[in-house]
Motif scaffolding. Structure first.
Motif, PDB file in Angstrom:
ATOM      1  N   ILE A 158     -13.120  -9.840  -4.212  1.00 15.52           N
ATOM      2  CA  ILE A 158     -12.095  -9.981  -2.824  1.00 15.52           C
ATOM      3  C   ILE A 158     -12.073  -9.415  -2.002  1.00 15.52           C
ATOM      4  O   ILE A 158     -12.729  -8.372  -1.132  1.00 15.52           O
ATOM      5  CB  ILE A 158     -10.885  -8.715  -3.109  1.00 15.52           C
ATOM      6  N   ASN A 159     -11.502 -10.824  -0.858  1.00 16.17           N
ATOM      7  CA  ASN A 159     -11.763 -10.688   0.497  1.00 16.17           C
ATOM      8  C   ASN A 159     -10.979  -9.642   1.436  1.00 16.17           C
ATOM      9  O   ASN A 159      -9.941  -9.978   0.364  1.00 16.17           O
ATOM     10  CB  ASN A 159     -11.890 -12.345   0.698  1.00 16.17           C
ATOM     11  N   THR A 160     -12.059  -8.913   1.786  1.00 18.79           N
ATOM     12  CA  THR A 160     -10.948  -7.902   3.035  1.00 18.79           C
ATOM     13  C   THR A 160     -10.189  -8.337   3.491  1.00 18.79           C
ATOM     14  O   THR A 160      -9.301  -7.795   4.246  1.00 18.79           O
ATOM     15  CB  THR A 160     -11.140  -6.814   3.682  1.00 18.79           C
ATOM     16  N   ASN A 161     -10.118  -9.921   4.059  1.00 12.85           N
ATOM     17  CA  ASN A 161      -8.964 -10.459   4.611  1.00 12.85           C
ATOM     18  C   ASN A 161      -8.131 -11.177   4.047  1.00 12.85           C
ATOM     19  O   ASN A 161      -7.258 -11.499   4.614  1.00 12.85           O
ATOM     20  CB  ASN A 161      -9.912 -11.681   5.684  1.00 12.85           C
ATOM     21  N   THR A 162      -7.609 -11.031   2.643  1.00 13.77           N
ATOM     22  CA  THR A 162      -6.321 -11.659   1.604  1.00 13.77           C
ATOM     23  C   THR A 162      -5.722  -9.482   1.486  1.00 13.77           C
ATOM     24  O   THR A 162      -6.286  -9.052   1.893  1.00 13.77           O
ATOM     25  CB  THR A 162      -7.453 -11.953   1.157  1.00 13.77           C
ATOM     26  N   SER A 163      -4.294 -10.351   1.049  1.00 17.14           N
ATOM     27  CA  SER A 163      -3.855  -9.261   0.986  1.00 17.14           C
ATOM     28  C   SER A 163      -3.761  -9.143  -0.822  1.00 17.14           C
ATOM     29  O   SER A 163      -4.216 -10.055  -1.783  1.00 17.14           O
ATOM     30  CB  SER A 163      -2.695  -9.650   1.157  1.00 17.14           C
ATOM     31  N   VAL A 164      -3.260  -7.931  -1.424  1.00 20.10           N
ATOM     32  CA  VAL A 164      -3.562  -7.454  -2.308  1.00 20.10           C
ATOM     33  C   VAL A 164      -1.916  -7.387  -2.666  1.00 20.10           C
ATOM     34  O   VAL A 164      -0.980  -6.361  -2.781  1.00 20.10           O
ATOM     35  CB  VAL A 164      -4.771  -5.991  -2.835  1.00 20.10           C
ATOM     36  N   THR A 165      -1.444  -8.570  -4.168  1.00 15.89           N
ATOM     37  CA  THR A 165      -0.240  -7.432  -4.777  1.00 15.89           C
ATOM     38  C   THR A 165      -0.833  -6.549  -6.420  1.00 15.89           C
ATOM     39  O   THR A 165      -1.224  -7.409  -6.995  1.00 15.89           O
ATOM     40  CB  THR A 165       0.618  -8.817  -5.354  1.00 15.89           C
ATOM     41  N   VAL A 210      -2.695  -4.672   2.318  1.00 13.54           N
ATOM     42  CA  VAL A 210      -4.165  -5.158   3.215  1.00 13.54           C
ATOM     43  C   VAL A 210      -5.345  -4.711   3.288  1.00 13.54           C
ATOM     44  O   VAL A 210      -4.392  -3.582   3.360  1.00 13.54           O
ATOM     45  CB  VAL A 210      -3.452  -6.359   4.597  1.00 13.54           C
ATOM     46  N   PHE A 211      -6.356  -4.348   3.270  1.00 14.97           N
ATOM     47  CA  PHE A 211      -7.314  -3.977   3.109  1.00 14.97           C
ATOM     48  C   PHE A 211      -6.700  -3.420   4.533  1.00 14.97           C
ATOM     49  O   PHE A 211      -7.897  -2.186   5.372  1.00 14.97           O
ATOM     50  CB  PHE A 211      -8.716  -4.568   3.405  1.00 14.97           C
ATOM     51  N   PHE A 212      -6.757  -3.865   5.969  1.00 13.95           N
ATOM     52  CA  PHE A 212      -6.695  -3.170   7.449  1.00 13.95           C
ATOM     53  C   PHE A 212      -5.667  -3.947   8.132  1.00 13.95           C
ATOM     54  O   PHE A 212      -5.124  -5.218   7.865  1.00 13.95           O
ATOM     55  CB  PHE A 212      -8.171  -3.518   8.210  1.00 13.95           C
ATOM     56  N   ASP A 213      -4.944  -3.271   8.875  1.00 13.94           N
ATOM     57  CA  ASP A 213      -4.168  -4.262  10.014  1.00 13.94           C
ATOM     58  C   ASP A 213      -4.079  -4.025  11.742  1.00 13.94           C
ATOM     59  O   ASP A 213      -4.128  -4.333  12.745  1.00 13.94           O
ATOM     60  CB  ASP A 213      -2.635  -3.514  10.045  1.00 13.94           C
ATOM     61  N   ASP A 214      -5.658  -3.111  11.664  1.00 11.30           N
ATOM     62  CA  ASP A 214      -6.403  -3.367  13.084  1.00 11.30           C
ATOM     63  C   ASP A 214      -7.605  -3.918  12.807  1.00 11.30           C
ATOM     64  O   ASP A 214      -8.433  -3.015  12.854  1.00 11.30           O
ATOM     65  CB  ASP A 214      -6.014  -1.664  13.676  1.00 11.30           C
ATOM     66  N   LEU A 215      -8.147  -4.121  14.017  1.00  9.96           N
ATOM     67  CA  LEU A 215      -9.206  -4.692  14.020  1.00  9.96           C
ATOM     68  C   LEU A 215     -10.283  -3.791  14.419  1.00  9.96           C
ATOM     69  O   LEU A 215     -11.536  -4.316  13.832  1.00  9.96           O
ATOM     70  CB  LEU A 215      -9.499  -6.343  14.763  1.00  9.96           C
ATOM     71  N   ASN A 216      -9.701  -3.140  15.519  1.00 10.67           N
ATOM     72  CA  ASN A 216     -10.552  -1.936  15.507  1.00 10.67           C
ATOM     73  C   ASN A 216     -10.955  -0.643  13.720  1.00 10.67           C
ATOM     74  O   ASN A 216     -11.175   0.300  14.822  1.00 10.67           O
ATOM     75  CB  ASN A 216     -10.108  -1.351  16.765  1.00 10.67           C
ATOM     76  N   ASN A 217     -10.132  -1.219  13.290  1.00 11.40           N
ATOM     77  CA  ASN A 217      -9.887   0.070  11.871  1.00 11.40           C
ATOM     78  C   ASN A 217     -10.928  -1.003  10.747  1.00 11.40           C
ATOM     79  O   ASN A 217      -9.858  -0.681   9.615  1.00 11.40           O
ATOM     80  CB  ASN A 217      -8.999   1.112  12.187  1.00 11.40           C
ATOM     81  N   LEU A 218     -11.580  -1.487  10.850  1.00 10.16           N
ATOM     82  CA  LEU A 218     -12.336  -1.768   9.472  1.00 10.16           C
ATOM     83  C   LEU A 218     -12.845  -1.106   8.183  1.00 10.16           C
ATOM     84  O   LEU A 218     -13.575  -0.338   8.290  1.00 10.16           O
ATOM     85  CB  LEU A 218     -13.576  -3.070   9.990  1.00 10.16           C
ATOM     86  N   PRO A 219     -12.527  -1.621   7.119  1.00 12.89           N
ATOM     87  CA  PRO A 219     -13.568  -0.943   5.602  1.00 12.89           C
ATOM     88  C   PRO A 219     -13.739  -0.737   6.224  1.00 12.89           C
ATOM     89  O   PRO A 219     -15.267  -1.700   6.026  1.00 12.89           O
ATOM     90  CB  PRO A 219     -12.360  -1.780   4.790  1.00 12.89           C
TER      91      PRO A 219
END
Length: 248
Positions: A158-165, A210-219
């Motif tokens: 799963i790409n961390t830039n994608t959403s998960v349903t 989603v994996f993240f909503d802030d570029l300063n807080n990446l997985p």
């Protein structure tokens, strides 16, 4: 003429005899009834325990719709049956006690739903005697069902830039209580997924993350490592059986 008179006398005699027999029978029947004094009954009256809890109610929905709990004054337990759809984290309580009996902690204090330690209440009667009641909270929530995100392939990523349903059943429709975590093989939480679109799109059978909503807080997840999704919805949890790996 004499025959008729004799016949009349005979009928009259027969009627008199019948009436006399009936009266005699009545007299005999009355003689069979006698007035007998009944046995003395002794009633034992036991005083109610002044330390008891008369009623225990959850008043978050309002006093008129209060949730009445089951109080066992013998085993000293208070069982609260809490519908999951209220999604309460803390409970407001109201207690009815006998006259001059007190309770601690005070009923103005909130009762935590998910306390890690047993919650107890202590009642104290006017004579100084006390009783300790333990609170049991039973959440009435249906079984959580989630469908697998992975298709079962050994290299599913799963790409961390994608959403998960996540599809399934019996999700409580609130991102405050329905959360998705990434866990490792030991079940340790490694990352909490973020709600999608400010949480406006969640239903009883699906949720978007989603994996993240802030570029300063990446997985902080590692590549080439198996992870699993685990959903929490209020008090229930469900971990998917099929693992996945991430790509950036």
């Amino acid at each position: 003429m004499k025959t008729k008179v004799d016949h009349f006398k005979g009928v009259l005699f027969l009627m008199s005899f019948t009436l006399l027999a009936l009266l005699t029978a009545c007299d005999n029947e009355e003689e069979r009834w006698t007035d007998v004094k009944g046995e003395t009954k002794t009633e034992i009256i036991t005083d109610l325990d002044a330390r008891r809890i008369v009623s225990f109610r959850i008043t978050n929905p309002g006093e008129a719709q209060a949730i009445h709990s089951a109080v066992n004054n013998l085993e000293k337990t208070i069982t609260v049956y809490l519908p999951a759809y209220y999604e309460y984290q803390y409970l407001e309580v109201a207690v009815t006690l006998p006259s001059k009996t007190t309770i601690s902690p005070a009923t103005t204090e909130l009762l935590p739903v998910f306390s890690k330690e047993p919650v107890t209440y202590t009642t104290k009667a006017a004579d100084g005697t006390t009783a300790v009641y333990t609170v049991k909270i039973v959440i009435q929530q249906p079984k959580l069902i989630v469908e697998e995100v992975s298709d079962g392939s050994p290299d599913f990523t799963i790409n961390t830039n994608t959403s998960v349903t996540v599809l399934g059943e019996n999700f409580l429709p609130s991102y405050q209580v329905t959360k998705l975590f990434v866990v490792d093989a030991q079940g340790n939480k490694k990352w909490q997924m973020k709600q999608y679109n400010d949480g406006v799109d969640i239903g009883s059978y699906y949720a978007w993350y989603v994996f993240f909503d802030d570029l300063n807080n990446l997985p902080t997840l590692q590549p080439n490592t198996d992870y699993w999704f685990m959903m929490e919805s209020y008090q229930t949890t469900k971990t998917m059986k099929l693992p996945f790996r991430i790509t950036n």
